[in-house]
Design a protein around this motif. Structure first.
Motif, PDB file in Angstrom:
ATOM      1  N   GLU A  77       0.679  -1.213  -0.575  1.00  0.00           N
ATOM      2  CA  GLU A  77       0.119  -0.094  -0.218  1.00  0.00           C
ATOM      3  C   GLU A  77       0.972   1.799  -0.262  1.00  0.00           C
ATOM      4  O   GLU A  77       0.356   2.071  -0.507  1.00  0.00           O
ATOM      5  N   VAL A  78       2.128   0.611   0.943  1.00  0.00           N
ATOM      6  CA  VAL A  78       3.122   2.361   0.720  1.00  0.00           C
ATOM      7  C   VAL A  78       3.321   2.648  -0.563  1.00  0.00           C
ATOM      8  O   VAL A  78       3.670   3.690  -1.484  1.00  0.00           O
ATOM      9  N   ASP A  79       3.340   1.513  -1.503  1.00  0.00           N
ATOM     10  CA  ASP A  79       4.406   1.605  -3.118  1.00  0.00           C
ATOM     11  C   ASP A  79       2.947   2.065  -3.657  1.00  0.00           C
ATOM     12  O   ASP A  79       3.144   2.774  -4.641  1.00  0.00           O
ATOM     13  N   ARG A  80       1.669   1.734  -3.547  1.00  0.00           N
ATOM     14  CA  ARG A  80       0.877   1.928  -4.409  1.00  0.00           C
ATOM     15  C   ARG A  80       0.193   4.029  -4.082  1.00  0.00           C
ATOM     16  O   ARG A  80      -0.237   4.371  -5.182  1.00  0.00           O
ATOM     17  N   MET A  81       0.514   4.161  -3.348  1.00  0.00           N
ATOM     18  CA  MET A  81       0.324   5.566  -2.354  1.00  0.00           C
ATOM     19  C   MET A  81       1.501   6.667  -2.803  1.00  0.00           C
ATOM     20  O   MET A  81       0.790   7.624  -3.682  1.00  0.00           O
ATOM     21  N   ASN A  82       2.950   5.991  -3.379  1.00  0.00           N
ATOM     22  CA  ASN A  82       3.243   7.279  -3.501  1.00  0.00           C
ATOM     23  C   ASN A  82       3.370   7.192  -5.657  1.00  0.00           C
ATOM     24  O   ASN A  82       4.474   7.864  -6.066  1.00  0.00           O
ATOM     25  N   VAL A  83       3.185   5.724  -6.157  1.00  0.00           N
ATOM     26  CA  VAL A  83       2.592   5.747  -7.529  1.00  0.00           C
ATOM     27  C   VAL A  83       1.492   6.211  -7.740  1.00  0.00           C
ATOM     28  O   VAL A  83       1.784   7.675  -8.741  1.00  0.00           O
ATOM     29  N   SER A  84       0.277   6.578  -7.076  1.00  0.00           N
ATOM     30  CA  SER A  84      -0.485   7.978  -6.916  1.00  0.00           C
ATOM     31  C   SER A  84       0.284   8.429  -7.010  1.00  0.00           C
ATOM     32  O   SER A  84      -0.396   9.886  -7.744  1.00  0.00           O
ATOM     33  N   ARG A  85       0.741   9.146  -5.539  1.00  0.00           N
ATOM     34  CA  ARG A  85       1.872  10.753  -5.591  1.00  0.00           C
ATOM     35  C   ARG A  85       2.513  11.317  -6.815  1.00  0.00           C
ATOM     36  O   ARG A  85       2.130  12.237  -7.448  1.00  0.00           O
ATOM     37  N   ALA A  97      11.528   9.075  -6.883  1.00  0.00           N
ATOM     38  CA  ALA A  97      12.016   7.723  -5.914  1.00  0.00           C
ATOM     39  C   ALA A  97      11.391   8.279  -4.661  1.00  0.00           C
ATOM     40  O   ALA A  97      11.371   8.835  -3.427  1.00  0.00           O
ATOM     41  N   TRP A  98      11.390   6.682  -3.705  1.00  0.00           N
ATOM     42  CA  TRP A  98      10.856   6.626  -2.350  1.00  0.00           C
ATOM     43  C   TRP A  98      11.578   4.746  -1.991  1.00  0.00           C
ATOM     44  O   TRP A  98      12.041   3.689  -2.870  1.00  0.00           O
ATOM     45  N   ARG A  99      11.961   4.878  -0.954  1.00  0.00           N
ATOM     46  CA  ARG A  99      12.560   3.333   0.087  1.00  0.00           C
ATOM     47  C   ARG A  99      11.361   3.427   0.898  1.00  0.00           C
ATOM     48  O   ARG A  99      10.894   4.117   1.502  1.00  0.00           O
ATOM     49  N   ASN A 100      10.349   2.473   0.726  1.00  0.00           N
ATOM     50  CA  ASN A 100       9.989   1.727   1.388  1.00  0.00           C
ATOM     51  C   ASN A 100      10.026   0.759   2.920  1.00  0.00           C
ATOM     52  O   ASN A 100      10.745  -0.285   3.068  1.00  0.00           O
ATOM     53  N   PRO A 101       9.802   2.052   3.686  1.00  0.00           N
ATOM     54  CA  PRO A 101      10.166   1.655   5.386  1.00  0.00           C
ATOM     55  C   PRO A 101      10.169   0.369   5.414  1.00  0.00           C
ATOM     56  O   PRO A 101      10.509  -0.413   6.570  1.00  0.00           O
ATOM     57  N   ASN A 102       9.011  -0.239   5.156  1.00  0.00           N
ATOM     58  CA  ASN A 102       8.629  -1.783   5.779  1.00  0.00           C
ATOM     59  C   ASN A 102       9.419  -3.042   4.494  1.00  0.00           C
ATOM     60  O   ASN A 102       9.476  -4.286   5.277  1.00  0.00           O
ATOM     61  N   THR A 103       9.233  -2.525   3.530  1.00  0.00           N
ATOM     62  CA  THR A 103      10.397  -3.705   3.039  1.00  0.00           C
ATOM     63  C   THR A 103      11.391  -3.591   2.097  1.00  0.00           C
ATOM     64  O   THR A 103      12.385  -4.650   2.410  1.00  0.00           O
ATOM     65  N   GLY A 104      12.150  -2.363   2.631  1.00  0.00           N
ATOM     66  CA  GLY A 104      13.835  -2.265   2.062  1.00  0.00           C
ATOM     67  C   GLY A 104      13.585  -1.738   1.046  1.00  0.00           C
ATOM     68  O   GLY A 104      14.917  -1.608  -0.053  1.00  0.00           O
ATOM     69  N   HIS A 105      12.816  -2.047   0.400  1.00  0.00           N
ATOM     70  CA  HIS A 105      12.783  -2.101  -1.496  1.00  0.00           C
ATOM     71  C   HIS A 105      12.588  -0.707  -1.937  1.00  0.00           C
ATOM     72  O   HIS A 105      11.393  -0.057  -0.970  1.00  0.00           O
ATOM     73  N   SER A 106      13.842  -0.473  -3.474  1.00  0.00           N
ATOM     74  CA  SER A 106      13.100   0.884  -3.281  1.00  0.00           C
ATOM     75  C   SER A 106      12.329   0.592  -4.746  1.00  0.00           C
ATOM     76  O   SER A 106      13.001  -0.155  -5.580  1.00  0.00           O
ATOM     77  N   PHE A 107      11.617   2.151  -5.219  1.00  0.00           N
ATOM     78  CA  PHE A 107      11.111   2.144  -6.275  1.00  0.00           C
ATOM     79  C   PHE A 107      10.810   3.553  -7.269  1.00  0.00           C
ATOM     80  O   PHE A 107      11.414   4.866  -6.128  1.00  0.00           O
ATOM     81  N   GLN A 108      10.943   3.967  -8.335  1.00  0.00           N
ATOM     82  CA  GLN A 108      10.406   5.122  -8.543  1.00  0.00           C
ATOM     83  C   GLN A 108       9.807   5.185 -10.138  1.00  0.00           C
ATOM     84  O   GLN A 108       9.837   4.350 -11.483  1.00  0.00           O
ATOM     85  N   ALA A 109       8.795   5.631  -9.632  1.00  0.00           N
ATOM     86  CA  ALA A 109       7.763   5.957 -10.887  1.00  0.00           C
ATOM     87  C   ALA A 109       7.912   6.860 -11.462  1.00  0.00           C
ATOM     88  O   ALA A 109       8.013   8.361 -11.063  1.00  0.00           O
TER      89      ALA A 109
END
Length: 153
Positions: A77-85, A97-109
């Motif tokens: 859900e954290v990642d989906r909210m960041n994609v929506s943002r 870009a963001w790093r998910n604090p719950n999973t440690g995964h990083s993403f760039q949308a």
């Protein structure tokens, strides 16, 4: 009964089986696979006629389940909210870009194209994820619904 009705019923039954069969409820991957499969089947039903349409529905369902499962496996859900943002605030071709604090995964949308379709605002996008040392790229299209939320197409 139309093919679209049959697909919808199959998707609902699949979701019920997933929810009913687990005390803890379905995983993100299972939910993504069911939703992706249903959407893929609906898209496939719009292609061809006769046996060609049946093949397109099957192919769309399988492809949608695979893609939906992949997305559900890597994003929460954290990642989906960041994609929506990113879809809401970032101009085309400007990554968020963001790093998910719950999973440690990083993403760039990155929204890549903005357009109107059937009176809706739509955006094509690319998400690049670094998941446990492995890079995964997801592309998609999201359009605003009547409540202003970005919904994957």
């Amino acid at each position: 009964m139309t093919i679209l009705s049959k697909i919808s019923i199959a998707a609902i039954m699949g979701a019920a089986v997933l929810v009913g069969g687990c005390a803890t409820g379905p995983t993100q991957e299972q939910t993504g696979a069911v939703i992706g499969g249903a959407l893929g089947g609906v898209i496939g039903s719009q292609v061809g006629a006769g046996r060609g349409r049946t093949a397109a529905i099957i192919a769309g369902t399988l492809a949608g389940a695979a893609v939906g499962g992949s997305v559900g496996r890597t994003m929460d859900e954290v990642d989906r909210m960041n994609v929506s943002r990113a879809l809401e605030t970032s101009p085309d071709n400007r990554p968020v870009a963001w790093r998910n604090p719950n999973t440690g995964h990083s993403f760039q949308a990155t929204p890549t194209r903005t357009y109107q379709a059937s009176g809706q605002d739509c955006r094509e996008y690319t998400v690049i994820g670094n998941i446990d040392g492995s890079r995964e790229t997801i592309t998609g299209v999201a359009c605003r619904d009547a409540q202003g939320r970005w919904i994957n197409q």
